[in-house]
Structure formats: structure tokens, C-alpha cells
Design an enzyme around this catalytic site. Structure first.
Site, short mmCIF file in Angstrom:
data_model
loop_
_atom_site.label_atom_id
_atom_site.label_comp_id
_atom_site.label_asym_id
_atom_site.label_seq_id
_atom_site.Cartn_x
_atom_site.Cartn_y
_atom_site.Cartn_z
N ALA A 105 -30.23 33.91 31.07
CA ALA A 105 -30.91 32.94 30.20
C ALA A 105 -30.78 31.49 30.65
O ALA A 105 -31.70 30.70 30.48
CB ALA A 105 -30.40 33.08 28.77
N CYS A 140 -22.20 29.38 42.82
CA CYS A 140 -21.13 30.38 42.81
C CYS A 140 -20.23 30.28 44.03
O CYS A 140 -19.14 30.84 44.05
CB CYS A 140 -21.71 31.77 42.70
#
Length: 392
Positions: free
Chosen positions: A199, A324
Site C-alpha cells: 500500500a 531496502c
């Protein structure tokens, strides 16, 4: 501040926050309970599931909520391998996947006896369908190829990959974290069996994602416990997050055409100025088959981390690749896979725009880039040697 790191995360839209608020303090019931307060929460989850499913042409009952894209990728790959390993142990993926896919495949190789083919890509980051077909063996049980790359923005030939997978009777999973809400996706037309999304990449909240699992795909539960998510993903539902995701997905679908047209205009304007006005720079990723908001360039003779720090001092937020892997000293595995040498890969900059950005901001970014790149190169022995050779 000029925010150009929307591939890392996006600002939660005001409409999304407003939609979520009642489910923290007013409609706070557990959807698994039977009384009205709980059933109102359950109804909101059902509506969000329907809104999300409609964006990809899926059935609502084939949407399973997760904590994000990483969990969805892990679930798809690990559970599919477990369920189908009696038929074979071969997985096909690419060298440019997100680490949520790559590290999961490596885990299965090391601990479960999986054999994994990591496909090469071309200089623009595109998978060659003929390479995929050539890699298929009688033992192949899963193909996992991302819809669009999170670093260089290249959009893969997903429909063709899906066709090949279907013709050979192989499950096809795609990590669509960067593509969902940014480009049209139809799971039936593209023969996608499983799809991951998150999301917070489309102005929704963090900590909520989904895995689409086509009816008939026999994969097991990933989290064991209660009977939530049709007994496939236990744990009390994150109702505010799910409601927020449903709202964000609906907004993304409704605004996609106008929003992405503006992003493409800004993207191409920024790319054009950089390539024209800054020497010794290259565009990474496919110039046409790319996400509407993605700009990834490599500057020779400079180091990306220094560039990011100096941009930050000017109030410009960008990145050198995936959030990441922030803090890693290794060059991007994606840039190495498309053939960049280490020294050029280290000088990469990813800027991912939103429709809220303006051309005035792009002009300021270019001017600051010109100043910073010139300053960093003036301190580079490599650049000094290069320029001496050019004058000879």
C-alpha cells in the site's frame, strides 16, 4: 523540501488518512467477532478487498491481505515451492528482482533443495522471453518475474511471460509492488497466477499489502493460527490499514490516466535536461518501457553516497537504489546485471517523482545537480586523469 523518492515510499493521501481514522477509535471491533461493531469492521474489510480486486480484474475472494510486499513475495515463493515440489524443484527468476524474491530463492536453494535459474536481462533491464522459454525444464514449477523494476523502472513483458508460463503449465508469480496503481494490470489477460503489492507505494499506509492467488492455485497457509483470510493467513486483520489500502487503490485507479501523464511529462523533462546539460551521464533502464515516475541515471567519476548527502543538504530527497539496501557499500545488483561496471554503478542516482512535483522543482534539481556533480568531479583523481587524456 523536494521529495523524489516515491519508489521508496509515498506520502499517505489525506483521503486515505480520513478513511482510516474511524477504524482506530470508533469502529474498532475485531472482524472475527459476531456483534454489530465487529461486523461493521468486517464490512469495511470486504469493501476494501473488492476495491483492490477491481484494479487488477481479480475476484475479491482471491485477494489475501499481508503485512506488505516482502511478506507477499515470501508467501508466494515458499508456499508454492512447498506445495508443488513433488512435481519438481526448479524455479526461474531474474538477476534484477527485489531482494524479497532473490533472498527467498536463495533460502530455498540452501535449505530445501531448490534449483533456481537467475535469468540475465538486456542492457535496458528487459527479460528476453526466448531466454525464459529456453530455461524451462520438466522440473520447473514456478516462474517469478517482477512487473517493473524498483530501481531502473523497466517494465517487463509480463503478458508474454504469462503466456509462456500458461502454455507450459507453470505457476507465474509477479512482484508488482512498483507497478500496482501505476500501470494497467489485468491478471486474467496476463495469465498471472500470483501477484504481490504494498500500500505505501501508492499513497496508502505502511504495514499492509496483499497477495493475489488465483483460484485453483494450491499453496499452503503462510502464517498459522486462526481462520482469518479464508484460513490462509492467520492473525487479526489490520482493519485501519486494509481500509486505507482500499481507499488508496480506488484513488490510484481513478486518477491513473491523468496522474501518470503528468509524471511522464515531468520524468521526460528531467531526463532530457540532465542528459543534455551534464556530461558523462547515462540513463539506466528502458527509455520507453519504464514506470511513469522513474528517473535513474549514472554519473561517471563520482560516488553516489556523496551525491545523495549533498542533495539532502539542498533539501532534495532521492536515493541511489532500493531503500531496502540503504547503507550497503556494494553497487546495485540491478545496475551490475544490466552491464554497468562497478565504478559507474556506484555513481547512480534514482529519482522517483509524483504528480505533486512541478517543472520548477525539476529545474531547481537540475541546477543543483550540475553544481554538485561539478564539485564532486573537481575532487576526483579519476576525472582529472580522464580530462588530461581527453586533451592529448
Amino acid at each position: 523540501m523536494i521529495y523524489l523518492d516515491n519508489a521508496a515510499t509515498t506520502k499517505t493521501a489525506p483521503q486515505v488518512v480520513e478513511a482510516m481514522l474511524p477504524y482506530f477509535s470508533e469502529i474498532y471491533g475485531n472482524p472475527s467477532s459476531v456483534y454489530e461493531l465487529a461486523q461493521n469492521a468486517k464490512s469495511a474489510v470486504t469493501q476494501a478487498r473488492e476495491d483492490i480486486a477491481s484494479v487488477i480484474g481479480a475476484r475479491a475472494q482471491d485477494i489475501y491481505f499481508t503485512a506488505g510486499g516482502t511478506e507477499a513475495d515470501n508467501w508466494a515463493i515458499k508456499a508454492a515451492y512447498e506445495a508443488y515440489k513433488s512435481k519438481g524443484n526448479h524455479i526461474i527468476t531474474t538477476k534484477i528482482e527485489h531482494h524479497a524474491v532473490l533472498h527467498t530463492c536463495e533460502y530455498l536453494e540452501k535449505t530445501q533443495g531448490a534449483k533456481v535459474t537467475y535469468l540475465d536481462v538486456d542492457e535496458n533491464g528487459l527479460v528476453r522471453p526466448e531466454d525464459l522459454e529456453a530455461a524451462i525444464t520438466p522440473e520447473t514449477i514456478l516462474i517469478s518475474i517482477m512487473f517493473a523494476n524498483n530501481e531502473i523502472g523497466t517494465i517487463e513483458p509480463i503478458a508474454e511471460i504469462g503466456r509462456i508460463a500458461k502454455e507450459h503449465g507453470i505457476l507465474f508469480h509477479t512482484d508488482a509492488v512498483q507497478a500496482f496503481g501505476q500501470v494497467p494490470i489485468q491478471v486474467d489477460e496476463m495469465n498471472i497466477d500470483m501477484l504481490s503489492s504494498s500500500a505505501h507505494k501508492i499513497n496508502g499506509p505502511k504495514g499492509i499489502g496483499f497477495l493475489y492467488i488465483r483460484k485453483g492455485v494450491k499453496i499452503r497457509s503462510f502464517i498459522h493460527g486462526g481462520a482469518q483470510e479464508r484460513k490462509r493467513r492467520a492473525g487479526t486483520e489490520n482493519v485501519p490499514g486494509i481500509v486505507g489500502y482500499g481507499c488508496a487503490a480506488k484513488l490510484a485507479a481513478e486518477t491513473m490516466q491523468e496522474r501518470t501523464a503528468k509524471e511522464i511529462d515531468l520524468r521526460d523533462y528531467l531526463i532530457g535536461r540532465i542528459l543534455k546539460e551534464i556530461p558523462y551521464v547515462r540513463l539506466n533502464g528502458d527509455p520507453k518501457r519504464r514506470l511513469p515516475n522513474n528517473v535513474n541515471v549514472s554519473f561517471q567519476f563520482i560516488e553516489g553516497e556523496s551525491l545523495l548527502i549533498m542533495l539532502d543538504m539542498e533539501g532534495i530527497c532521492a536515493s541511489s537504489g532500493s531503500a531496502c539496501t540503504s547503507g550497503s557499500l556494494d553497487p546495485s545488483h540491478v545496475l551490475l546485471a544490466i552491464g554497468l561496471p562497478h565504478e559507474i554503478a556506484h555513481g547512480s542516482l534514482r529519482m522517483t517523482l509524483s504528480a505533486e512535483n512541478t517543472k520548477e522543482e525539476m529545474d531547481l534539481v537540475v541546477e543543483k545537480l550540475k553544481e554538485i556533480v561539478e564539485k564532486l568531479r573537481s575532487m576526483s583523481p579519476l576525472y582529472e586523469d580522464f580530462m588530461k587524456k581527453q586533451k592529448k
